[in-house]
Design an enzyme around this catalytic site. Structure first.
Site, PDB file in Angstrom:
ATOM      1  N   GLU A 117      -1.684  -9.959  -6.342  1.00 27.45           N
ATOM      2  CA  GLU A 117      -1.690 -10.642  -7.645  1.00 27.45           C
ATOM      3  C   GLU A 117      -0.801  -9.898  -8.640  1.00 27.45           C
ATOM      4  O   GLU A 117      -0.073 -10.499  -9.425  1.00 27.45           O
ATOM      5  CB  GLU A 117      -3.117 -10.715  -8.207  1.00 27.45           C
TER       6      GLU A 117
ATOM      7  N   GLU B 264       0.834  -1.212   0.000  1.00 27.19           N
ATOM      8  CA  GLU B 264       0.000   0.000   0.000  1.00 27.19           C
ATOM      9  C   GLU B 264       0.862   1.254   0.000  1.00 27.19           C
ATOM     10  O   GLU B 264       2.094   1.199   0.081  1.00 27.19           O
ATOM     11  CB  GLU B 264      -0.957  -0.056   1.203  1.00 27.19           C
TER      12      GLU B 264
ATOM     13  N   CYS C 187      -6.966  -6.523 -11.211  1.00 29.71           N
ATOM     14  CA  CYS C 187      -6.133  -7.740 -11.224  1.00 29.71           C
ATOM     15  C   CYS C 187      -6.716  -8.785 -12.162  1.00 29.71           C
ATOM     16  O   CYS C 187      -5.979  -9.532 -12.812  1.00 29.71           O
ATOM     17  CB  CYS C 187      -5.977  -8.296  -9.817  1.00 29.71           C
TER      18      CYS C 187
END
Ligand code: THU
Length: 142
Positions: free
Chosen positions: A63, A52, A97
Site C-alpha cells: 500500500e 522487504e 498503512c
C-alpha cells in the site's frame, strides 16, 4: 467526495493491477507476497508491491509503495485501495498503512478492498479500520 461505488469493470482493473504488482513482490523473508492498487481522484490506478529488507523493520508494504506511485503520478486523493494477499486468510492493511492512507482520504470516503487470486473477499471504509483518526485537518485547525 462520497464513498465511491466502483463499477465491476474498475474493480476488475484494480484487481488485475494488484495481482500483477503482487508478482513483483520482494518478500524473501516472510514469503508473504502482497500487491496493492490505489484509485486516485482522476480515476487512475497506481500499483505497488511489498519490498522487504534484511534489516526487517526497513521493509515497506504494498500500500505504501502504491501511494508513492500515486504521488509521483500527481495524484493527491485516494478514492479506493485494493490489497491482494496470498489468501486464504483475508488480508487487511497494517496500522502504519491505514495512517498513510488517511493522509490522502477522508475516512468515510475511502473504500478498502481485501482480495486474493480468487477475487475480492471483503471491503471496509477506512473509518472502520481507523476510527477516530488523526489527520491533516487537525493541523490545519491548530
Ligand atoms: N504487508 C503488506 O504489504 N500489506 C499488508 O496489508 C499486510 C502486510 C507485507 C509486509 C511484509 O512484507 C509482509 O506483508 C508480511 O508482513
Amino acid at each position: 467526495m462520497n464513498a465511491p461505488s466502483l463499477s465491476d469493470d474498475l474493480l476488475q482493473q484494480m484487481l488485475r493491477a494488484a495481482l500483477a504488482a503482487r508478482e513483483q513482490s520482494y518478500a524473501p523473508y516472510s514469503r508473504y507476497r502482497v500487491g496493492a492498487a490505489v484509485l486516485d481522484e482522476l480515476g487512475r490506478i497506481h500499483a505497488g508491491c511489498n519490498v522487504e529488507n534484511a534489516a526487517y523493520p526497513q521493509g515497506w508494504c504494498a500500500e505504501t509503495n502504491a501511494l508513492g506511485h500515486m504521488i509521483m503520478g500527481g495524484g493527491r486523493r485516494a478514492r479506493a485501495v485494493l490489497v491482494a494477499g496470498p489468501g486464504p486468510e483475508i488480508i487487511t492493511p497494517c496500522g502504519g498503512c491505514r495512517q498513510k492512507l488517511r493522509e490522502f482520504a477522508q475516512p468515510t470516503e475511502l473504500l478498502v478492498l481485501a482480495a486474493d487470486a480468487g477475487g475480492v473477499r471483503q471491503q471496509w471504509l477506512l473509518e472502520q479500520l481507523l476510527p477516530a483518526s488523526f489527520g491533516p485537518d487537525h493541523l490545519r485547525s491548530s
